[in-house]
Design a protein around this motif. Structure first.
Motif, PDB file in Angstrom:
ATOM      1  N   PRO A 124       6.486   8.855  -1.432  1.00  0.00           N
ATOM      2  CA  PRO A 124       5.555   8.159  -2.316  1.00  0.00           C
ATOM      3  C   PRO A 124       4.194   8.854  -2.229  1.00  0.00           C
ATOM      4  CG  PRO A 124       6.752   6.603  -0.938  1.00  0.00           C
ATOM      5  CD  PRO A 124       7.059   7.971  -0.416  1.00  0.00           C
ATOM      6  N   ARG A 125       3.585   9.042  -3.367  1.00  0.00           N
ATOM      7  CA  ARG A 125       2.317   9.793  -3.427  1.00  0.00           C
ATOM      8  C   ARG A 125       1.303   9.291  -2.407  1.00  0.00           C
ATOM      9  NH1 ARG A 125       2.020   9.861  -8.778  1.00  0.00           N
ATOM     10  NH2 ARG A 125       1.841   7.630  -8.615  1.00  0.00           N
ATOM     11  N   THR A 126       1.245   7.962  -2.197  1.00  0.00           N
ATOM     12  CA  THR A 126       0.231   7.391  -1.310  1.00  0.00           C
ATOM     13  C   THR A 126       0.468   7.761   0.151  1.00  0.00           C
ATOM     14  OG1 THR A 126       1.544   5.375  -1.375  1.00  0.00           O
ATOM     15  CG2 THR A 126      -0.404   5.432  -2.763  1.00  0.00           C
ATOM     16  N   ALA A 127       1.670   8.220   0.487  1.00  0.00           N
ATOM     17  CA  ALA A 127       1.953   8.590   1.874  1.00  0.00           C
ATOM     18  C   ALA A 127       1.585  10.045   2.170  1.00  0.00           C
ATOM     19  CB  ALA A 127       3.439   8.361   2.175  1.00  0.00           C
ATOM     20  N   LEU A 128       1.049  10.721   1.178  1.00  0.00           N
ATOM     21  CA  LEU A 128       0.783  12.159   1.292  1.00  0.00           C
ATOM     22  C   LEU A 128      -0.045  12.536   2.525  1.00  0.00           C
ATOM     23  CD1 LEU A 128       1.813  14.236  -0.813  1.00  0.00           C
ATOM     24  CD2 LEU A 128      -0.491  14.324  -1.712  1.00  0.00           C
TER      25      LEU A 128
END
Lengths: 482, 393
Positions: free
Chosen positions: A341-345
């Motif tokens: 997920p993008r937010t976990a980048l």
């Protein structure tokens, strides 16, 4: 009659390769450390020939593997030692370009970029653009559900293929979908795209053409760190902007790209973002100002705007060369493909660096930041004892990180032979069993690209309503039929 | 006491599917409960029902014992705004998903329709031109198989090619492969500004909008016997950008810019409470005008997406329905021939019961043999919605 004599009856001599030296040309695809020499290679020139070859394989219970340009990065087109390799490179006609219907019809061996080149004079293009688009084939794209830098906005192959003619593992020619949307019945087209050659061979592909955008604007932003570049990415998405692409490179991959193609990215950058916006001019202009501001607000110390197409190509050159460029700074490397997920980048990037440091391995990060698709390049030197093993460990640990954070073990390169063993980490036995129900419906004997995607084949049992006398593949002594 | 005894109650007067009354109704509240229910009802034929907005469409089930009602399987499990995704239970009303904070599931559906029902019916509306359909927006799915096993496909990330994309197989499968209990969708930001252009330009003018640089979110046509045809365009984006594009589109179509859609927007051309004849027609883009003309000449009202080639045709009142079953069949055959010539298909959603037996509601489809094999693998006893799908599946 043996399989070989049947193939000789169907094909011209130059369409059949049995010479061991020439067969070696086909021993691997883009993932070159898996090598298997196929028993025979065929080069069909028509869908009818593909069907005849597959029918012969089905009746003799011989495995077959389809291969396009051989650029796949998961070993999806790795041949079977006792099987037939069906190479689609002779099937390369663009059959129709119909801008008025926003469709083109092509044979599977047509190169991805050629579709766009054929459509551009009409004001259209084919949106999926894998980095290998100058050489990869549409048939291979269908098998792998290929993505590309611009799928953040435009989606993947599956969103751009509306119809297929396929040869089923029985050797039947069947149409799935069509030129119009919403074909009644099960969406077998949707199941076929991305099935990695395990449900049959595509022999004709109807694709959606997309209107060329009025405006394209490309921006390069340099940040001190990947954390800040990641924060800028999140801010852009949170602002309701859906760019055509957001790509990120870290310091090590920038170093490699500079060494290879002298792309001239800002010196001292810990990370760069490439953001591309396209669409109606007024929309793009408004969003572009916002994206520039969000990059600066999140710590970008330099932003560059491509003034023309040449400058745009220059910005992209560094990114597109990155995989090959890593060869300049490391003798060997593994290209990994995972999704988070993008937010976990930011979290996952930190963990990747920790894992790499723990194992004394360097990792260069290049990725499609907009959709969380990571392409870590794990660097090693095969001549140093133990390094390859440590790189393999780090590469596997990265996939575990992706799964741990709710992501996927592959975003666009496919499972193939390379990641079949990771499938049980992402899916339960029942999940995999359900996928194999579809496999059994198409290919109860398991002759279409066996050994790919699934860690263990499912025994399909009796086919409802149809029975055959021949013994199963494993008892047949497959090699003898040649 | 089995789960079936616990959960199932006697069916009521309203528990009828396309004219066939059910014996029992059960409404599980969790995926696990649904799995136990399905495992315990191995001798029963099942039809799944969500909001019931489309469950009367299509052929009747050959047999019907149990309706599984999904409306207790409701609620948004997760809305990850930063990742533009949401995880929802199948019985969640679409109205909730159209209006998430700052974001939306950009899939047109009646407010009472459920997420699972919308996926199972592959329903769509005007905005499919820009956002695609359920097959494009669904990124993960949980399904209870007819043998009671809980299975997942896809996941919570948009970009994912691990394993077969079974979400697409379930999309539009009309409940014949199992019970959908949870869906993961890709979301889109709510546009800053939107405007419509309405006009009486003929359907042929739709091509000018598609060929232009307008990036329309929807391009709809409506036509009926004895009335001037209409085109309507939805434009979304920044206020300045939308106003400029809308003005140009209005000039091209000799129409007017409005803040609200025309009254017929995203409504079927048949009465919601007493539909008598309803069809879904598909075609290639260039053939839209010809198909519209064919439907109007056959006495039907037709509307839908001129930008994608997905149209709906029907009669506005039961009184206007052809009186004889044979006449209904004639209309269906005529439109099926027109849709086929236009590169698409004609599916009869609703027909008068007296005429239904004389009509192949789904019509011929390519790949039917493979579809039967898929059905046989998933549901070997044909317990889920038998007879409701293509080719009698």
């Amino acid at each position: 009659m043996t399989l070989l004599s049947r193939l000789r009856a169907e094909l011209a001599p130059e369409q059949l390769i049995t010479d061991r030296q020439r067969l070696r040309t086909y021993e691997c695809d883009g993932l070159a450390h898996y090598k298997v020499v196929p028993a025979v290679v065929v080069l069909p020139r028509s869908a009818a020939q593909v069907a005849a070859v597959v029918r012969a394989c089905a009746e003799e219970r011989v495995p077959f593997v389809a291969r396009g340009s051989g650029t796949g990065l998961s070993g999806g087109a790795l041949p079977h030692a006792d099987g037939v390799l069906i190479v689609t490179s002779q099937l390369r006609d663009i059959l129709a370009v119909r801008p008025e219907d926003e469709r083109a019809v092509v044979q599977p061996g047509v190169i991805n970029l050629q579709v766009t080149q054929a459509a551009t004079p009409h004001g259209y293009y084919y949106a999926p653009d894998p980095s290998s688009q100058q050489i990869c084939s549409i048939g291979g794209n269908v098998a792998e559900n290929s993505g590309g830098a611009h799928c953040l906005k435009y989606g993947f192959t599956t969103n751009h293929v509306t119809g297929l003619q396929v040869v089923t593992p029985d050797g039947d020619l069947v149409r799935l979908g069509g030129a119009a949307p919403d074909t009644p019945g099960y969406d077998l087209l949707g199941a076929f795209v991305g099935s990695e050659g395990t449900l049959g061979v595509a022999t004709e592909v109807t694709v959606r053409l997309t209107r060329l955008p009025e405006t394209v604007r490309t921006l390069l932003a340099a940040f001190p760190s990947t954390d800040q570049a990641g924060a800028a990415t999140s801010a852009i998405i949170a602002a309701g902007v859906v760019p055509a692409a957001i790509e990120m490179m870290d310091a090590l991959s920038i170093e490699a790209a500079e060494a290879a193609v002298h792309c001239g990215y800002p010196a001292g950058a810990g990370a760069v973002l490439i953001v591309e916006l396209d669409g109606p001019a007024a929309e793009v202009d408004a969003q572009f100002d916002e994206v520039s501001r969000l990059c600066t607000d999140n710590g970008a110390f330099e932003t560059r705007v491509a003034a023309d197409d040449t400058e745009r190509q220059l910005i992209w050159r560094g990114r597109k060369s990155a995989f090959a460029a890593v060869g300049r700074i490391s003798p060997d490397y593994i290209v990994q493909d995972g999704v988070i997920p993008r937010t976990a980048l930011p979290t996952v990037l930190r963990r990747i660096n920790e894992v790499a440091a723990d194992h004394g391995v360097r990792v260069a990060n290049v990725f499609h930041a907009g959709d969380g698709n990571l392409h870590p390049l794990v660097l090693f030197d095969d001549d140093v004892p133990g390094e390859a093993g440590r790189a393999e460990t780090v590469s596997g640990a990265i996939l575990d990180l992706c799964i741990e954070h709710g992501g996927s073990i592959t975003g666009e390169h496919g499972v193939g032979v390379d990641k079949a063993r990771y499938m049980p980490r992402m899916f339960t036995d029942d999940d995999l069993d359900t996928m194999q129900l579809v496999r059994c419906a198409f290919d109860p004997d398991g002759i279409a690209n066996p050994g790919k995607v699934f860690p263990t084949p499912r025994l399909c049992g009796e086919r409802p309503g149809r029975h055959r006398g021949a013994p199963p593949l494993q008892e047949a002594g497959v090699a003898e039929v040649f | 006491m089995s789960v079936l005894d616990d959960l199932a109650v006697e069916a009521g007067d309203g528990d009828v599917i396309a004219g066939v009354p059910a014996r029992l109704v059960a409404a599980p509240a969790t995926t696990e409960e649904a799995a136990a229910l399905i495992a315990a009802s191995r001798d029963l034929t099942v039809v799944v029902r969500g909001g019931g907005t489309k469950v009367q469409q299509g052929p009747p089930p050959r047999r019907l014992d149990l309706i599984i009602d999904t409306r207790r399987l409701a609620g948004v499990v997760e809305h990850a705004a930063g990742d533009l995704i949401t995880v929802v239970k199948a019985g969640t009303p679409m109205a909730e998903l159209h209006d998430l904070p700052g974001q939306q599931l950009a899939l047109d559906a009646p407010p009472a329709a459920t997420a699972g029902g919308t996926v199972a019916a592959n329903a769509s509306g005007p905005r499919r031109l820009r956002y695609g359909t359920a097959r494009d927006l669904l990124i993960g799915i949980t399904v209870v198989r007819p043998d009671g096993r809980i299975t997942k496909s896809g996941g919570k990330v948009v970009k994912n090619v691990a394993g077969y994309d079974l979400g697409k197989l379930y999309t539009g499968s009309q409940g014949t492969l199992g019970l959908i209990t949870e869906c993961v969708f890709r979301l889109h930001p709510v546009p800053l500004f939107a405007a419509f252009v309405r006009s009486n330009a003929p359907p042929t003018h739709a091509a000018n909008i598609l060929a232009g640089q307008f990036a329309a979110s929807a391009l709809e046509v409506s036509a009926a016997p004895g009335a001037a045809p209409e085109l309507a365009v939805l434009l979304e984006g920044t206020e300045a950008g939308v106003r400029a594009r809308a003005a140009t589109v209005a000039r091209l179509l000799d129409g007017e810019v409005t803040g609200a859609p025309p009254p017929w927007w995203d409504t079927p051309p048949w009465p919601a409470d007493s539909p008598s004849l309803a069809l879904k027609l598909t075609c290639t883009l260039a053939a839209v005008p010809a198909l519209v003309r064919a439907a109007v000449e056959a006495g039907l009202t037709i509307r839908g997406s001129a930008g994608t080639g997905v149209l709906y045709a029907g009669v506005p009142s039961p009184a206007a329905t052809p009186g004889q079953p044979g006449q209904v069949a004639d209309v269906v055959n005529l439109l099926r021939a027109a849709a086929t010539a236009a590169g698409g298909h004609a599916v009869v959603l609703i027909a008068p019961p007296a005429a239904r037996d004389g009509i192949d509601m789904w019509g011929p489809v390519p790949g039917l043999d493979l579809m039967r094999r898929v059905k046989d693998r998933f549901d070997p006893d044909h317990r889920f919605a038998p007879g409701r799908f293509v080719g009698g599946i």
